[in-house]
Scaffold this motif. Structure first.
Motif, PDB file in Angstrom:
ATOM      1  N   VAL A  13       6.143  58.809 -15.815  1.00 29.37           N
ATOM      2  CA  VAL A  13       5.921  57.682 -15.197  1.00 29.37           C
ATOM      3  C   VAL A  13       6.128  56.333 -15.789  1.00 29.37           C
ATOM      4  O   VAL A  13       5.450  56.186 -16.685  1.00 29.37           O
ATOM      5  CB  VAL A  13       4.441  57.594 -14.494  1.00 29.37           C
ATOM      6  CG1 VAL A  13       4.236  56.203 -13.471  1.00 29.37           C
ATOM      7  CG2 VAL A  13       4.030  58.956 -13.501  1.00 29.37           C
ATOM      8  N   GLU A  15       6.443  53.507 -15.671  1.00 27.78           N
ATOM      9  CA  GLU A  15       5.572  52.231 -15.643  1.00 27.78           C
ATOM     10  C   GLU A  15       4.137  52.603 -16.141  1.00 27.78           C
ATOM     11  O   GLU A  15       3.375  51.321 -16.151  1.00 27.78           O
ATOM     12  CB  GLU A  15       5.422  51.770 -13.972  1.00 27.78           C
ATOM     13  CG  GLU A  15       6.778  51.252 -13.297  1.00 27.78           C
ATOM     14  CD  GLU A  15       7.238  52.769 -12.498  1.00 27.78           C
ATOM     15  OE1 GLU A  15       8.117  52.485 -11.766  1.00 27.78           O
ATOM     16  OE2 GLU A  15       6.871  53.909 -12.860  1.00 27.78           O
ATOM     17  N   ASP A  16       3.893  53.405 -16.570  1.00 33.46           N
ATOM     18  CA  ASP A  16       2.313  53.841 -17.029  1.00 33.46           C
ATOM     19  C   ASP A  16       2.558  53.377 -18.420  1.00 33.46           C
ATOM     20  O   ASP A  16       3.209  53.057 -19.284  1.00 33.46           O
ATOM     21  CB  ASP A  16       2.280  55.408 -17.190  1.00 33.46           C
ATOM     22  CG  ASP A  16       0.738  55.894 -17.212  1.00 33.46           C
ATOM     23  OD1 ASP A  16      -0.156  54.917 -16.992  1.00 33.46           O
ATOM     24  OD2 ASP A  16       0.547  57.114 -17.198  1.00 33.46           O
ATOM     25  N   LYS A  22      -2.983  55.141 -20.645  1.00 31.65           N
ATOM     26  CA  LYS A  22      -2.165  55.777 -19.889  1.00 31.65           C
ATOM     27  C   LYS A  22      -3.077  56.053 -18.350  1.00 31.65           C
ATOM     28  O   LYS A  22      -4.123  56.352 -18.521  1.00 31.65           O
ATOM     29  CB  LYS A  22      -1.735  57.136 -20.079  1.00 31.65           C
ATOM     30  CG  LYS A  22      -0.538  56.831 -21.247  1.00 31.65           C
ATOM     31  CD  LYS A  22      -0.196  58.152 -21.717  1.00 31.65           C
ATOM     32  CE  LYS A  22       1.289  58.570 -21.015  1.00 31.65           C
ATOM     33  NZ  LYS A  22       2.140  57.860 -20.414  1.00 31.65           N
ATOM     34  N   GLU A  23      -2.701  55.850 -17.284  1.00 30.69           N
ATOM     35  CA  GLU A  23      -3.399  55.792 -15.908  1.00 30.69           C
ATOM     36  C   GLU A  23      -3.016  57.058 -15.154  1.00 30.69           C
ATOM     37  O   GLU A  23      -3.575  57.541 -14.370  1.00 30.69           O
ATOM     38  CB  GLU A  23      -3.052  54.653 -15.273  1.00 30.69           C
ATOM     39  CG  GLU A  23      -4.000  53.627 -15.828  1.00 30.69           C
ATOM     40  CD  GLU A  23      -3.779  52.045 -15.394  1.00 30.69           C
ATOM     41  OE1 GLU A  23      -4.734  51.642 -14.762  1.00 30.69           O
ATOM     42  OE2 GLU A  23      -2.517  51.625 -15.029  1.00 30.69           O
ATOM     43  N   PHE A  24      -1.740  57.478 -15.636  1.00 28.58           N
ATOM     44  CA  PHE A  24      -1.257  58.770 -14.735  1.00 28.58           C
ATOM     45  C   PHE A  24      -1.280  60.215 -15.689  1.00 28.58           C
ATOM     46  O   PHE A  24      -0.748  59.836 -16.820  1.00 28.58           O
ATOM     47  CB  PHE A  24       0.104  58.559 -14.086  1.00 28.58           C
ATOM     48  CG  PHE A  24       0.001  57.440 -13.067  1.00 28.58           C
ATOM     49  CD1 PHE A  24      -0.211  57.852 -11.759  1.00 28.58           C
ATOM     50  CD2 PHE A  24       0.271  56.217 -13.523  1.00 28.58           C
ATOM     51  CE1 PHE A  24      -0.294  56.604 -10.916  1.00 28.58           C
ATOM     52  CE2 PHE A  24       0.483  55.249 -12.684  1.00 28.58           C
ATOM     53  CZ  PHE A  24       0.133  55.489 -11.297  1.00 28.58           C
ATOM     54  N   GLU A  25      -1.640  61.220 -15.160  1.00 28.33           N
ATOM     55  CA  GLU A  25      -1.614  62.576 -15.872  1.00 28.33           C
ATOM     56  C   GLU A  25      -1.059  63.535 -15.130  1.00 28.33           C
ATOM     57  O   GLU A  25      -1.198  63.530 -13.780  1.00 28.33           O
ATOM     58  CB  GLU A  25      -3.081  62.957 -16.227  1.00 28.33           C
ATOM     59  CG  GLU A  25      -2.934  64.099 -17.082  1.00 28.33           C
ATOM     60  CD  GLU A  25      -4.254  64.682 -17.473  1.00 28.33           C
ATOM     61  OE1 GLU A  25      -4.899  65.641 -16.620  1.00 28.33           O
ATOM     62  OE2 GLU A  25      -4.764  64.126 -18.308  1.00 28.33           O
ATOM     63  N   PHE A  45      -4.839  60.130 -11.482  1.00 27.28           N
ATOM     64  CA  PHE A  45      -4.853  58.955 -11.550  1.00 27.28           C
ATOM     65  C   PHE A  45      -6.188  58.454 -12.141  1.00 27.28           C
ATOM     66  O   PHE A  45      -7.208  58.586 -11.435  1.00 27.28           O
ATOM     67  CB  PHE A  45      -4.467  58.081 -10.132  1.00 27.28           C
ATOM     68  CG  PHE A  45      -4.535  56.689 -10.223  1.00 27.28           C
ATOM     69  CD1 PHE A  45      -3.642  55.946 -11.025  1.00 27.28           C
ATOM     70  CD2 PHE A  45      -5.318  56.062  -9.481  1.00 27.28           C
ATOM     71  CE1 PHE A  45      -3.725  54.717 -10.904  1.00 27.28           C
ATOM     72  CE2 PHE A  45      -5.226  54.729  -9.404  1.00 27.28           C
ATOM     73  CZ  PHE A  45      -4.500  53.868 -10.178  1.00 27.28           C
ATOM     74  N   SER A  47      -7.364  54.762 -12.978  1.00 26.66           N
ATOM     75  CA  SER A  47      -7.176  53.327 -12.877  1.00 26.66           C
ATOM     76  C   SER A  47      -8.008  52.624 -14.171  1.00 26.66           C
ATOM     77  O   SER A  47      -9.226  52.721 -14.334  1.00 26.66           O
ATOM     78  CB  SER A  47      -7.642  52.753 -11.651  1.00 26.66           C
ATOM     79  OG  SER A  47      -7.587  51.285 -11.607  1.00 26.66           O
ATOM     80  N   TYR A  53      -1.208  49.509  -7.112  1.00 28.31           N
ATOM     81  CA  TYR A  53      -0.239  50.238  -8.129  1.00 28.31           C
ATOM     82  C   TYR A  53       0.994  50.746  -7.131  1.00 28.31           C
ATOM     83  O   TYR A  53       0.840  51.344  -5.983  1.00 28.31           O
ATOM     84  CB  TYR A  53      -0.788  51.409  -8.551  1.00 28.31           C
ATOM     85  CG  TYR A  53      -1.985  51.133  -9.647  1.00 28.31           C
ATOM     86  CD1 TYR A  53      -1.596  51.286 -10.925  1.00 28.31           C
ATOM     87  CD2 TYR A  53      -3.210  50.870  -9.322  1.00 28.31           C
ATOM     88  CE1 TYR A  53      -2.645  50.782 -11.789  1.00 28.31           C
ATOM     89  CE2 TYR A  53      -4.196  50.243 -10.294  1.00 28.31           C
ATOM     90  CZ  TYR A  53      -3.960  50.445 -11.648  1.00 28.31           C
ATOM     91  OH  TYR A  53      -4.662  50.191 -12.229  1.00 28.31           O
ATOM     92  N   ALA A  55       4.379  52.773  -8.218  1.00 26.89           N
ATOM     93  CA  ALA A  55       4.921  53.466  -9.571  1.00 26.89           C
ATOM     94  C   ALA A  55       5.882  54.467  -9.038  1.00 26.89           C
ATOM     95  O   ALA A  55       5.950  54.703  -7.825  1.00 26.89           O
ATOM     96  CB  ALA A  55       4.084  53.873 -10.689  1.00 26.89           C
TER      97      ALA A  55
END
Length: 75
Positions: A13, A15-16, A22-25, A45, A47, A53, A55
């Motif tokens: 991602v 945009e992360d 980091k907001e996305f795994e 996710f 936040s 959001y 992305a």
């Protein structure tokens, strides 16, 4: 993978954030899919702020190219 050969991939991602922001795994974030097979992935996710959001999860395929596909993520 609808092809006749195995496919090595990386999911990301762009945009992360970085590091502890980091907001996305994505799990798994990389791997190899056998011919005519599929792989189940999970996107978690976390936040850091209250906001809208929008992305994209990008799919990079080794020996094919980066950004082969983009999957929208909205939260």
């Amino acid at each position: 993978n609808t092809s006749e050969i195995p496919m090595n991939y990386v999911l990301r991602v762009p945009e992360d954030g970085v590091g502890h922001h980091k907001e996305f795994e994505i799990s798994p974030s990389a791997g190899k899919i056998s011919p005519h097979s599929h792989e189940r992935i999970q996107i978690s996710f976390f936040s850091n702020t209250v906001r809208k959001y929008e992305a994209h999860m990008m799919v990079d395929v080794q020996e094919v190219g980066d950004n082969v596909a983009a999957v929208p993520i909205r939260a």
